[in-house]
Design a protein around this motif. Sequence first.
Motif, PDB file in Angstrom:
ATOM      1  N   THR A 144       3.128  -2.842   9.114  1.00 20.31           N
ATOM      2  CA  THR A 144       1.821  -3.443   9.337  1.00 20.31           C
ATOM      3  C   THR A 144       1.986  -4.462  10.458  1.00 20.31           C
ATOM      4  O   THR A 144       3.088  -4.938  10.704  1.00 20.31           O
ATOM      5  CB  THR A 144       1.240  -4.091   8.063  1.00 20.31           C
TER       6      THR A 144
ATOM      7  N   VAL B 199      -7.546  -1.938   6.318  1.00 13.91           N
ATOM      8  CA  VAL B 199      -6.172  -1.787   6.795  1.00 13.91           C
ATOM      9  C   VAL B 199      -5.338  -1.164   5.673  1.00 13.91           C
ATOM     10  O   VAL B 199      -5.310  -1.667   4.556  1.00 13.91           O
ATOM     11  CB  VAL B 199      -5.558  -3.145   7.206  1.00 13.91           C
TER      12      VAL B 199
ATOM     13  N   GLU C  82      -1.565  -0.322   4.792  1.00 15.99           N
ATOM     14  CA  GLU C  82      -0.186  -0.592   5.191  1.00 15.99           C
ATOM     15  C   GLU C  82       0.716   0.585   4.852  1.00 15.99           C
ATOM     16  O   GLU C  82       0.464   1.314   3.901  1.00 15.99           O
ATOM     17  CB  GLU C  82       0.341  -1.835   4.474  1.00 15.99           C
TER      18      GLU C  82
END
Length: 183
Positions: A67, A89, A91
């Motif tokens: 990330t 997002v 990861e």
Amino acid sequence: FYKDVTVNPGTFTITKREGAVVTFGTESKVYDGTALVGKVTATGLAEGQTLKVTTPSITDAGMLKNTAEFTVVDANGKDVTANYANIEVKEGVLVVKQREIVVTSDSDSKEYDGTPLTNDVVTVKGEYVEGEEPTYDFSGEVTEPGEVVDNTFTVVFPEGVNADNYAIKKIYGDLEVVKRTGA
């Protein structure tokens, strides 16, 4: 001709773009001395816009979260991240696995002659990364008859080589001195 025209000014509202997803990949490999660089993809970005990101990398055996901070840029490189709402997002993980090596020392025997029996030969299954080949220091020895000892050794890597990049299994041969016959 248009005597009674009334103009009513309006307002326009541009809302932030929804639905963008940035996915950092999960990847793995066996240690080979080179970096495993994380990959990243983005969906839901406006046409002509891309991510500006420096993804992490890992070379030695271990695990690293994949990330990083990023920005969304337009075709001119201008940061337009503020035009997006709630970028999701996801990861990932980068994994470099240890290189597996099996090292077996030879077995040997001889008749008693008053000198120690040693044997400094090994057989290696698996491959070391070029330039990281170790040497082997042997400590197994036997002099007296009737005793069998392990042909022990330690693995000595060149300076600067991380031994933790290798999972080394040692198999020791036997060293034995037998009584003299016919004396």
